[in-house]
Design a protein around this motif. Structure first.
Motif, PDB file in Angstrom:
ATOM      1  N   ALA A   1      -2.714   0.877 -11.700  1.00 21.61           N
ATOM      2  CA  ALA A   1      -3.096   1.707 -12.847  1.00 21.61           C
ATOM      3  C   ALA A   1      -3.665   0.879 -13.989  1.00 21.61           C
ATOM      4  N   GLY A   2      -3.768  -0.441 -13.804  1.00 25.78           N
ATOM      5  CA  GLY A   2      -4.333  -1.310 -14.840  1.00 25.78           C
ATOM      6  C   GLY A   2      -3.315  -1.814 -15.836  1.00 25.78           C
ATOM      7  N   SER A   3      -2.111  -2.151 -15.376  1.00 25.33           N
ATOM      8  CA  SER A   3      -1.024  -2.468 -16.306  1.00 25.33           C
ATOM      9  C   SER A   3      -1.023  -3.900 -16.828  1.00 25.33           C
ATOM     10  N   THR A   4      -2.078  -4.668 -16.598  1.00 25.06           N
ATOM     11  CA  THR A   4      -2.152  -6.046 -17.081  1.00 25.06           C
ATOM     12  C   THR A   4      -2.881  -6.107 -18.418  1.00 25.06           C
ATOM     13  N   TYR A   5      -2.362  -6.921 -19.339  1.00 21.82           N
ATOM     14  CA  TYR A   5      -3.018  -7.127 -20.633  1.00 21.82           C
ATOM     15  C   TYR A   5      -4.243  -8.021 -20.454  1.00 21.82           C
ATOM     16  N   SER A   6      -5.362  -7.612 -21.015  1.00 20.06           N
ATOM     17  CA  SER A   6      -6.594  -8.369 -20.814  1.00 20.06           C
ATOM     18  C   SER A   6      -6.600  -9.685 -21.579  1.00 20.06           C
ATOM     19  N   PHE A   7      -5.984  -9.763 -22.733  1.00 21.27           N
ATOM     20  CA  PHE A   7      -6.014 -10.977 -23.554  1.00 21.27           C
ATOM     21  C   PHE A   7      -5.200 -12.086 -22.902  1.00 21.27           C
ATOM     22  N   THR A   8      -3.981 -11.773 -22.485  1.00 18.11           N
ATOM     23  CA  THR A   8      -3.066 -12.788 -21.986  1.00 18.11           C
ATOM     24  C   THR A   8      -2.999 -12.852 -20.467  1.00 18.11           C
ATOM     25  N   GLY A   9      -3.464 -11.797 -19.779  1.00 21.97           N
ATOM     26  CA  GLY A   9      -3.318 -11.753 -18.340  1.00 21.97           C
ATOM     27  C   GLY A   9      -1.896 -11.470 -17.892  1.00 21.97           C
ATOM     28  N   GLU A  10      -1.015 -11.118 -18.824  1.00 17.95           N
ATOM     29  CA  GLU A  10       0.385 -10.841 -18.488  1.00 17.95           C
ATOM     30  C   GLU A  10       0.508  -9.437 -17.949  1.00 17.95           C
ATOM     31  N   GLY A  11       1.212  -9.291 -16.829  1.00 20.87           N
ATOM     32  CA  GLY A  11       1.311  -7.964 -16.258  1.00 20.87           C
ATOM     33  C   GLY A  11       2.638  -7.629 -15.625  1.00 20.87           C
ATOM     34  N   ILE A  12       3.532  -8.599 -15.461  1.00 23.75           N
ATOM     35  CA  ILE A  12       4.780  -8.355 -14.744  1.00 23.75           C
ATOM     36  C   ILE A  12       5.647  -7.342 -15.493  1.00 23.75           C
ATOM     37  N   GLY A  13       5.850  -7.583 -16.785  1.00 27.90           N
ATOM     38  CA  GLY A  13       6.710  -6.690 -17.557  1.00 27.90           C
ATOM     39  C   GLY A  13       6.163  -5.286 -17.631  1.00 27.90           C
ATOM     40  N   LYS A  14       4.860  -5.164 -17.867  1.00 25.56           N
ATOM     41  CA  LYS A  14       4.257  -3.835 -17.982  1.00 25.56           C
ATOM     42  C   LYS A  14       4.214  -3.125 -16.624  1.00 25.56           C
ATOM     43  N   ALA A  15       4.097  -3.872 -15.541  1.00 26.52           N
ATOM     44  CA  ALA A  15       4.167  -3.240 -14.227  1.00 26.52           C
ATOM     45  C   ALA A  15       5.535  -2.611 -14.019  1.00 26.52           C
ATOM     46  N   MET A  16       6.592  -3.366 -14.328  1.00 26.47           N
ATOM     47  CA  MET A  16       7.940  -2.813 -14.203  1.00 26.47           C
ATOM     48  C   MET A  16       8.114  -1.598 -15.103  1.00 26.47           C
ATOM     49  N   GLU A  17       7.624  -1.705 -16.326  1.00 25.70           N
ATOM     50  CA  GLU A  17       7.781  -0.611 -17.281  1.00 25.70           C
ATOM     51  C   GLU A  17       7.081   0.657 -16.795  1.00 25.70           C
ATOM     52  N   THR A  18       5.861   0.527 -16.293  1.00 23.95           N
ATOM     53  CA  THR A  18       5.163   1.727 -15.819  1.00 23.95           C
ATOM     54  C   THR A  18       5.834   2.294 -14.567  1.00 23.95           C
ATOM     55  N   GLY A  19       6.350   1.424 -13.711  1.00 29.68           N
ATOM     56  CA  GLY A  19       7.080   1.915 -12.543  1.00 29.68           C
ATOM     57  C   GLY A  19       8.300   2.723 -12.941  1.00 29.68           C
TER      58      GLY A  19
ATOM     59  N   ALA B   1      -7.206 -14.260  -7.156  1.00 30.99           N
ATOM     60  CA  ALA B   1      -6.802 -12.856  -7.060  1.00 30.99           C
ATOM     61  C   ALA B   1      -7.473 -12.064  -8.173  1.00 30.99           C
ATOM     62  N   PRO B   2      -7.689 -10.761  -7.951  1.00 34.76           N
ATOM     63  CA  PRO B   2      -8.254  -9.910  -8.999  1.00 34.76           C
ATOM     64  C   PRO B   2      -7.186  -9.444  -9.975  1.00 34.76           C
ATOM     65  N   LEU B   3      -7.630  -8.989 -11.143  1.00 35.48           N
ATOM     66  CA  LEU B   3      -6.759  -8.388 -12.151  1.00 35.48           C
ATOM     67  C   LEU B   3      -7.311  -7.013 -12.512  1.00 35.48           C
ATOM     68  N   ARG B   4      -6.414  -6.061 -12.758  1.00 31.09           N
ATOM     69  CA  ARG B   4      -6.806  -4.744 -13.270  1.00 31.09           C
ATOM     70  C   ARG B   4      -6.091  -4.555 -14.597  1.00 31.09           C
ATOM     71  N   CYS B   5      -6.879  -4.366 -15.660  1.00 31.17           N
ATOM     72  CA  CYS B   5      -6.335  -4.406 -17.023  1.00 31.17           C
ATOM     73  C   CYS B   5      -6.596  -3.111 -17.791  1.00 31.17           C
ATOM     74  N   THR B   6      -5.956  -3.016 -18.935  1.00 27.73           N
ATOM     75  CA  THR B   6      -6.191  -2.023 -20.000  1.00 27.73           C
ATOM     76  C   THR B   6      -5.939  -0.581 -19.580  1.00 27.73           C
TER      77      THR B   6
ATOM     78  N   ALA C   1       1.814   1.843  -5.813  1.00 22.40           N
ATOM     79  CA  ALA C   1       2.043   0.656  -6.632  1.00 22.40           C
ATOM     80  C   ALA C   1       1.442  -0.519  -5.884  1.00 22.40           C
ATOM     81  N   THR C   2       0.164  -0.394  -5.574  1.00 29.18           N
ATOM     82  CA  THR C   2      -0.502  -1.257  -4.598  1.00 29.18           C
ATOM     83  C   THR C   2      -1.259  -2.424  -5.218  1.00 29.18           C
ATOM     84  N   GLY C   3      -1.115  -2.657  -6.527  1.00 28.31           N
ATOM     85  CA  GLY C   3      -1.715  -3.830  -7.129  1.00 28.31           C
ATOM     86  C   GLY C   3      -3.199  -3.696  -7.401  1.00 28.31           C
ATOM     87  N   ALA C   4      -3.847  -4.845  -7.572  1.00 27.16           N
ATOM     88  CA  ALA C   4      -5.222  -4.854  -8.069  1.00 27.16           C
ATOM     89  C   ALA C   4      -6.269  -4.572  -7.004  1.00 27.16           C
TER      90      ALA C   4
END
Length: 419
Positions: free
Chosen positions: A308-326, A285-290, A168-171
């Motif tokens: 794993a690319g858990s950030t949404y590309s349109f909004t850049g939101e990723g906190i909720g989806k990171a928790m969800e995938t974890g 910082a970098p982002l990994r999306c889609t 779970a090492t981020g982007a």
């Protein structure tokens, strides 16, 4: 917004256990969520991070409804909300200055505080936390199955045996590359942000503001009110790199120049910088999306969160989806033990759960064309000001009950003028 000096909290390598059931590398939202769920179920979890808690994390800090839902499942929503700045709207501002306020359940809490709270919650549930401890490479058995990891703790190299390793090492792709999981070395996007202390702006900026325009094209600017009279201000650019064969090249852009253009072109941003005091460096910082750019699993190892690319590309939101995938990693492991699954079945359950999410990420990628063609935002805002149904659909996108891709499709545009 100071960063904790890692040298002040150097762990003793001898305190690192020789083995555990699950080794989780990365104590951000994904790793912490996974650790808490598994530890609550009685698993022996070792959670490590290359920096101690209290480190800064480049992020917009926005907690939208999916993050609220994840925190509720973890039993942490009330605790997080007691510290966060609550908001009731996202303010969408188009290139011509048009604005629509989209209602939603929203909050802002700096990642430094959120990650520290979540990490402590994982420890409270029984997980052991060690930092700084850097992932060097996976350990493998004779068949190539991952059965642990080599960690660097201080100047020592420590081997930890584990039934499962979770990255779970981020982007930043270094750990992915070391584990043989990286399919794209360049990021999907990049962002730059800083914190401004500006008491005079409290009450003048009352929503999570997202701003499109020529000055920030092909990205967007944002201002999010944060706790303690501070504001998170930044710019983001998705699709910032073009990938060829897993590698890629950066488009011709300069985030600091885009940030300066955002401040110059958007008066609330100018007022914030003029009247406030920058209390942190402007950091990128970098982002990994889609859900692309990395393999999701291999024998003995699973990848989760932004790795794993858990950030949404349109909004850049990723906190909720990171928790969800974890938590989906944890769910697969728990189900596997409960039902006596073979390892391959556990991995397939996790990958299937991500495949189920992938169409939603693809729709956000389609909606990402708003960032490339900001005049689309003008049209949406103009129409939403006249259509309660469209405003409701935009709120549905925020709450993940509406399809974001439809808003900017040909069919969607034809509907705009019929509602």
């Amino acid at each position: 917004m100071s960063v904790v000096d890692p040298s002040l909290q150097m762990p003793n390598p001898q305190s690192v256990p020789e083995r555990c059931e699950v080794l989780i590398v990365g104590a951000g939202p994904a790793g912490n969520a996974c650790a808490r769920v598994l530890a609550q179920a009685g698993w022996h979890v070792l959670l490590v991070d290359q920096l101690p808690q209290g480190r800064d994390k480049i992020c917009g800090d926005g907690l939208i409804p999916d993050a609220h839902a994840a925190l509720a499942r973890l039993g942490l929503l009330d605790q997080v909300m007691s510290l966060a700045q609550h908001m009731s709207h996202v303010g969408c501002v188009g290139p011509r200055g048009g604005r629509i306020d989209v209602p939603g359940q929203l909050a802002v809490l700096p990642r430094r505080d959120l990650d520290r709270l979540m990490c402590q919650a994982a420890q409270d549930a029984g997980a052991q936390f060690v930092a700084p401890a850097r992932f060097e490479k996976p350990l493998e058995d004779a068949q190539g199955r991952v059965n642990g990891a080599l960690l660097k703790v201080g100047d020592a190299l420590v081997e930890v045996q584990a039934e499962w390793v979770v990255l779970a090492t981020g982007a930043v792709p270094k750990a992915l590359g070391a584990a043989g999981m990286c399919e794209r070395h360049t990021p999907s996007g990049v962002a730059l942000r800083g914190y401004v202390h500006a008491p005079s702006m409290v009450g003048r900026i009352k929503a999570l503001e997202i701003v499109w325009g020529k000055a920030v094209r092909p990205g967007y600017g944002w201002i999010f009110p944060a706790p303690n009279d501070c504001f998170n201000i930044g710019v983001g650019v998705t699709d910032s790199h073009s990938a060829v064969g897993g590698k890629g090249s950066k488009k011709a852009l300069n985030l600091r120049s885009i940030f300066d253009a955002f401040v110059e072109s958007y008066e609330p941003a100018a007022a914030l910088m003029r009247e406030g005091q920058l209390v942190s460096e402007l950091k990128g910082a970098p982002l990994r999306c889609t859900l692309t750019g990395a393999r999701w699993s291999r024998p003995g190892l699973m990848v989760t969160g932004e790795a794993a690319g858990s950030t949404y590309s349109f909004t850049g939101e990723g906190i909720g989806k990171a928790m969800e995938t974890g938590m989906r990693v944890a769910d697969a492991l728990l189900a596997g033990r409960r039902q006596g699954w073979a390892e391959g079945q556990v991995r397939e359950a996790y990958e299937q759960s991500l495949r189920a999410l992938k169409p939603k990420f693809d729709l956000y990628q389609r909606a990402n064309r708003v960032n490339a063609f900001p005049w689309l935002a003008d049209v949406l805002i103009w129409r939403a000001q006249r259509s309660p149904r469209l405003l409701q659909r935009m709120s549905g996108v925020l709450n993940e009950t509406s399809n974001p891709g439809h808003l900017v499709s040909l069919k969607g545009f034809s509907r705009l003028f019929l509602e």
